[in-house]
Design a protein around this motif. Structure first.
Motif, PDB file in Angstrom:
ATOM      1  N   PRO A 160       0.821  -1.208   0.000  1.00  0.00           N
ATOM      2  CA  PRO A 160       0.000   0.000   0.000  1.00  0.00           C
ATOM      3  C   PRO A 160       0.861   1.267   0.000  1.00  0.00           C
ATOM      4  O   PRO A 160       1.895   1.323   0.684  1.00  0.00           O
ATOM      5  CB  PRO A 160      -0.792  -0.105   1.322  1.00  0.00           C
ATOM      6  CG  PRO A 160      -0.805  -1.572   1.635  1.00  0.00           C
ATOM      7  CD  PRO A 160       0.523  -2.080   1.162  1.00  0.00           C
ATOM      8  N   GLN A 161       0.411   2.250  -0.748  1.00  0.00           N
ATOM      9  CA  GLN A 161       1.111   3.537  -0.793  1.00  0.00           C
ATOM     10  C   GLN A 161       1.406   4.048   0.618  1.00  0.00           C
ATOM     11  O   GLN A 161       2.510   4.524   0.895  1.00  0.00           O
ATOM     12  CB  GLN A 161       0.219   4.549  -1.540  1.00  0.00           C
ATOM     13  CG  GLN A 161       0.810   5.929  -1.690  1.00  0.00           C
ATOM     14  CD  GLN A 161       1.955   5.902  -2.676  1.00  0.00           C
ATOM     15  OE1 GLN A 161       1.836   5.345  -3.761  1.00  0.00           O
ATOM     16  NE2 GLN A 161       3.084   6.475  -2.275  1.00  0.00           N
ATOM     17  N   GLU A 162       0.440   3.925   1.510  1.00  0.00           N
ATOM     18  CA  GLU A 162       0.609   4.477   2.856  1.00  0.00           C
ATOM     19  C   GLU A 162       1.670   3.744   3.675  1.00  0.00           C
ATOM     20  O   GLU A 162       2.024   4.183   4.764  1.00  0.00           O
ATOM     21  CB  GLU A 162      -0.722   4.474   3.610  1.00  0.00           C
ATOM     22  CG  GLU A 162      -1.713   5.491   3.079  1.00  0.00           C
ATOM     23  CD  GLU A 162      -2.892   5.710   4.011  1.00  0.00           C
ATOM     24  OE1 GLU A 162      -2.682   5.756   5.245  1.00  0.00           O
ATOM     25  OE2 GLU A 162      -4.023   5.817   3.503  1.00  0.00           O
ATOM     26  N   ILE A 177       6.705  -2.094  -5.059  1.00  0.00           N
ATOM     27  CA  ILE A 177       5.876  -1.178  -5.832  1.00  0.00           C
ATOM     28  C   ILE A 177       4.726  -0.737  -4.941  1.00  0.00           C
ATOM     29  O   ILE A 177       4.004  -1.570  -4.399  1.00  0.00           O
ATOM     30  CB  ILE A 177       5.329  -1.858  -7.107  1.00  0.00           C
ATOM     31  CG1 ILE A 177       6.489  -2.351  -7.970  1.00  0.00           C
ATOM     32  CG2 ILE A 177       4.413  -0.915  -7.873  1.00  0.00           C
ATOM     33  CD1 ILE A 177       6.046  -3.103  -9.216  1.00  0.00           C
ATOM     34  N   THR A 178       4.605   0.586  -4.771  1.00  0.00           N
ATOM     35  CA  THR A 178       3.521   1.079  -3.912  1.00  0.00           C
ATOM     36  C   THR A 178       2.281   1.316  -4.759  1.00  0.00           C
ATOM     37  O   THR A 178       2.352   1.825  -5.880  1.00  0.00           O
ATOM     38  CB  THR A 178       3.928   2.400  -3.225  1.00  0.00           C
ATOM     39  OG1 THR A 178       4.179   3.373  -4.233  1.00  0.00           O
ATOM     40  CG2 THR A 178       5.148   2.201  -2.351  1.00  0.00           C
ATOM     41  N   VAL A 179       1.157   0.939  -4.215  1.00  0.00           N
ATOM     42  CA  VAL A 179      -0.111   1.029  -4.957  1.00  0.00           C
ATOM     43  C   VAL A 179      -1.182   1.644  -4.062  1.00  0.00           C
ATOM     44  O   VAL A 179      -1.187   1.447  -2.852  1.00  0.00           O
ATOM     45  CB  VAL A 179      -0.592  -0.368  -5.431  1.00  0.00           C
ATOM     46  CG1 VAL A 179       0.337  -0.920  -6.505  1.00  0.00           C
ATOM     47  CG2 VAL A 179      -0.691  -1.331  -4.251  1.00  0.00           C
ATOM     48  N   SER A 180      -2.081   2.381  -4.680  1.00  0.00           N
ATOM     49  CA  SER A 180      -3.187   2.939  -3.881  1.00  0.00           C
ATOM     50  C   SER A 180      -4.550   2.506  -4.420  1.00  0.00           C
ATOM     51  O   SER A 180      -5.576   2.820  -3.820  1.00  0.00           O
ATOM     52  CB  SER A 180      -3.090   4.458  -3.835  1.00  0.00           C
ATOM     53  OG  SER A 180      -3.060   4.975  -5.140  1.00  0.00           O
ATOM     54  N   ASP A 212      -6.554  -1.149  -9.453  1.00  0.00           N
ATOM     55  CA  ASP A 212      -6.140  -1.077 -10.856  1.00  0.00           C
ATOM     56  C   ASP A 212      -4.626  -1.253 -10.992  1.00  0.00           C
ATOM     57  O   ASP A 212      -4.150  -1.960 -11.873  1.00  0.00           O
ATOM     58  CB  ASP A 212      -6.522   0.292 -11.450  1.00  0.00           C
ATOM     59  CG  ASP A 212      -8.014   0.434 -11.619  1.00  0.00           C
ATOM     60  OD1 ASP A 212      -8.721  -0.596 -11.562  1.00  0.00           O
ATOM     61  OD2 ASP A 212      -8.485   1.569 -11.800  1.00  0.00           O
ATOM     62  N   GLU A 213      -3.889  -0.566 -10.115  1.00  0.00           N
ATOM     63  CA  GLU A 213      -2.423  -0.683 -10.153  1.00  0.00           C
ATOM     64  C   GLU A 213      -1.961  -2.086  -9.797  1.00  0.00           C
ATOM     65  O   GLU A 213      -0.997  -2.609 -10.347  1.00  0.00           O
ATOM     66  CB  GLU A 213      -1.791   0.308  -9.177  1.00  0.00           C
ATOM     67  CG  GLU A 213      -2.139   1.761  -9.452  1.00  0.00           C
ATOM     68  CD  GLU A 213      -1.765   2.641  -8.264  1.00  0.00           C
ATOM     69  OE1 GLU A 213      -0.575   2.793  -7.977  1.00  0.00           O
ATOM     70  OE2 GLU A 213      -2.699   3.146  -7.594  1.00  0.00           O
ATOM     71  N   VAL A 214      -2.673  -2.686  -8.833  1.00  0.00           N
ATOM     72  CA  VAL A 214      -2.316  -4.050  -8.429  1.00  0.00           C
ATOM     73  C   VAL A 214      -2.432  -4.982  -9.623  1.00  0.00           C
ATOM     74  O   VAL A 214      -1.512  -5.767  -9.937  1.00  0.00           O
ATOM     75  CB  VAL A 214      -3.236  -4.541  -7.285  1.00  0.00           C
ATOM     76  CG1 VAL A 214      -2.943  -5.995  -6.961  1.00  0.00           C
ATOM     77  CG2 VAL A 214      -3.071  -3.657  -6.057  1.00  0.00           C
TER      78      VAL A 214
HETATM   79 CA   LIG Z   1       2.937   4.081  -6.269  1.00  0.00          CA
END
Ligand SMILES: [Ca+2]
Ligand SMILES: [Ca+2]
Ligand SMILES: [Ca+2]
Ligand SMILES: [Ca+2]
Ligand SMILES: [Ca+2]
Ligand SMILES: [Ca+2]
Ligand SMILES: [Ca+2]
Ligand SMILES: [Ca+2]
Ligand SMILES: [Ca+2]
Ligand SMILES: [Ca+2]
Ligand SMILES: [Ca+2]
Ligand SMILES: [Ca+2]
Lengths: 190, 190, 190, 190, 190, 190
Positions: free
Chosen positions: C153-155, C174-177, C180-182
């Motif tokens: 997670p981005q956080e 890889i940070t994702v929020s 869709d990015e996952v």
């Molecule tokens: Ca990111």
């Protein structure tokens, strides 16, 4: 937070009288109908006895559909939700039976419930009204809420003498032994 | 982890205010609709009172389908999922009632919820807004989250004086007594 | 018994990262579809929070059926079983949310999940990715299992500094929020 | 009462190996099919993990209906009952997974299970065979029951050395990592 | 509050005799039918044994539909509610079995139950009447309620001698071993 | 209250032998069929093991519908109620399995059960008869009840020597290992 009587006559809502360890209070019983398939939802932190009381009230109304001039299929056309507000407060006991029945009949017939009427009494499957406890405390709460007509079970007539005279003078008590009488006094003609 | 206001107006999500033993926090209520048959799913480690509150909110929306200009069959065409994120945190109480109702109406009508609005209040089957507790703590958390307009129950107006003036100056409090008012202030026209 | 990364890209299975009292471990999430009527089965000794997390993941996928190019009726044509192997080991918490969603999308779209990817993050009904705990221990277990790309997670970006440099050098974080990015990083094109 | 191997090859029944606090024993898994609508019944005083294991076994078979040459509608045409005799004895754990799957495939395909084969292993939704505990005790009970071929998870190969040589000489151990291998060794051609 | 006999013959209600830790009392069993689909509702704070007793009574009536000259589809045309008033008082035990069966037959055939008849006895699926306890206390309560004819199980005949003679003189005891006899004595011809 | 043998051959009822902490007793198993949709009701204060035993008995009968010359749709045409009288007495254990199966077959085929036959034995899904405990006490109760033919599991043959000779002389013990044998000895030809 003590209950207050309704500002206007209500369709699908009736005022009951509750008796708890903290004394008496008024209780709104709300009934909501939505297009559906006969599903019954009961909410408001209700105990098992109160839930069974609601089921008895509903069964009475369903069995009397003809007399109440309800469409024969009314039950399977709606989902019914019976809710008692102040959702964090536990409620139980059978004494809201006639109030629930009144709110149901009001919702199904669109006839408003008189705003000045409060009531208490267990209901049976035959529409009989059985006696309840705490009439004195319930009467005080009805008075405080601004109600003026109180429907009570016939068998509780003997308990009226326990109510302080100052309260009794302000309230009209009507004793009832069957739901027919309850509806007659509680519902407007339309 | 304290909540932050949304970056954009959201469809199907509204911001509530919670009051726990650790103080106040904001709470996202998410509603998801999928082609279905009227099944309701409630998740987010919700206690019984909060689940009943969600049922009351949904019943209100269903009973008012006409007024809200919802397709008469809308309910049986969708499965509805109401979720409150941070799934490991227990949540309970009736005070998210109007927030749940708002998120539901937003999801069904596609009208976005204003990102700057937070709200708190119990909902009844008739759409009435009942008072809640912890207004001071909830207001602090709303302020911290960047919200600017707070909808509170009419009956809580008297509690506004407990809120520190520095906070009160930054926030616009709107008192409401019916869900109609909530929707008017919380939803964008489209 | 520590988990190992998959030997081949898998359809309907994704690798999560768990954090228990015994440290970190990898976790396979398996999804099986069978001709059916939309029944959901959840097994693997899952706690309530993890079950709710799976329901949220499924609701997200169902609500996004169009975007994901799923047949509009896909849900009612299949029974869905989500299982987490090592059936005697209790599992709980919301942090497998994005892994479950990934396995579901893979099963429904037939797109394989990259064998070298592990992931951790709570999912919300809107597909948002919320932060999780135990990133350090989860990273160690991912490294031990032979994974090379880790979605977080981005956080949780701020927690990367707690991970030993020797591990961090071997892994791509890889940070994702958002889901869709996952999906973009976890799924093969087909 | 210790289990004995079957006198004849059986359709719809397979022999598992159990490990309890009292040592090892063989276990019959019985599957019965009746004209129905896809209802699953699980009996024999089974714990939750064993019930979930049975669900995983069934989901695997359903998802692989094509490969197993089962009629596409087979599942909705039958009610399935999985029973483990000696109904007063509690049973639990995931290690009967491959035995349950084998009994199910036998029942659906009418192919008999070899009477001399016993087996133990957890099954996953992808048909993978995961390691189990108590191999030594299970082997002793298999030997005592007159079984001669024992299917064990590949990952338990290392545990074979703990089995007394006198027992090992009488038994043929076959290591398996997927249910395909299990079925190949356990089922007769018809 | 002690029960009193009915003022009039009743359709769909019969009078049983209960024996509790506080002594004997009469018990109204009410049956309500509404247009429906065969759903059974049991209310009145009934224990499991009493609920099972009601199910046995209903199954007997359903299995004997032909003999009782009930329309073959009667069961699936109605929802049945069986209620025992005084909803806050717990009730249990099998001894209301024949009373429940009598109320059901009365409701389905429209034949009234004689107001002067009380009864007690367990019912079996074959309509047999099994012995009960507390006959003495039950008889006292029947007498106090104004009942004059009491139906008791054949096997309880030996207990009649324990009843005070003054009571016995006022009451007519009829011993029965099958529900046929119960119905013959309890129901009016129409 | 000790059980007595039936006065006449019964359709849909068979006599089992129970072993409780108070010794042995006979047990009537009653089966009632009513026009319905395949619903199964189990009553008589039955424990979980006994309920599962009844399900196994029913599944055996359903799976063998052809052999038993039952109409292929028989199951979905009836609701089935299995009741064990003396509803206040808890019963449990698997040893009534063959008795339940016999009563079911009798009810479905209309073939009466011989009044002089009692039986005890666990049933499996394949119709196998597994050994039971308490044969001595059960035999005493069978003798006391006036039964003359007792069906026992083959594996209990060795326990016959524990039964007092005076009892053994009055009773005919028949050992059985499959339900086919039970039905052959228990059912009249019609
Ligand atoms: Ca990111
Ligand atoms: Ca109040
Ligand atoms: Ca009156
Ligand atoms: Ca928070
Ligand atoms: Ca206002
Ligand atoms: Ca592991
Ligand atoms: Ca054994
Ligand atoms: Ca191998
Ligand atoms: Ca009473
Ligand atoms: Ca007699
Ligand atoms: Ca007995
Ligand atoms: Ca024999």
């Amino acid at each position: 937070r003590y209950g207050q009587r309704e500002d206007e006559h209500q369709v699908g809502a009736a005022t009951g009288l509750a008796y708890t360890q903290f004394g008496g209070d008024t209780l709104s019983i709300e009934v909501s109908l939505a297009k559906g398939t006969g599903k019954l939802t009961l909410t408001g932190k209700l105990g098992d006895v109160m839930k069974e009381s609601a089921q008895a009230a509903l069964s009475y109304v369903r069995a009397k559909a003809d007399e109440l001039e309800l469409d024969a299929d009314f039950y399977e056309k709606y989902d019914i939700h019976i809710h008692v507000p102040e959702g964090a407060t536990p409620k139980d006991g059978p004494s809201a039976g006639i109030t629930i029945a009144t709110a149901l009949v009001s919702a199904f017939t669109n006839r408003p419930v008189r705003k000045e009427v409060g009531m208490t009494g267990e209901i049976t499957l035959r529409g009989r009204v059985l006696p309840i406890g705490g009439l004195k405390e319930k009467s005080l709460s009805a008075h405080r809420a601004g109600l003026t007509t109180i429907l009570i079970p016939q068998e509780n007539e003997k308990d009226l003498e326990d109510i302080p005279e100052s309260i009794r003078d302000d309230l009209t008590f009507i004793t009832v032994s069957h739901l027919d009488e309850v509806l007659e006094h509680a519902l407007l003609k339309e």
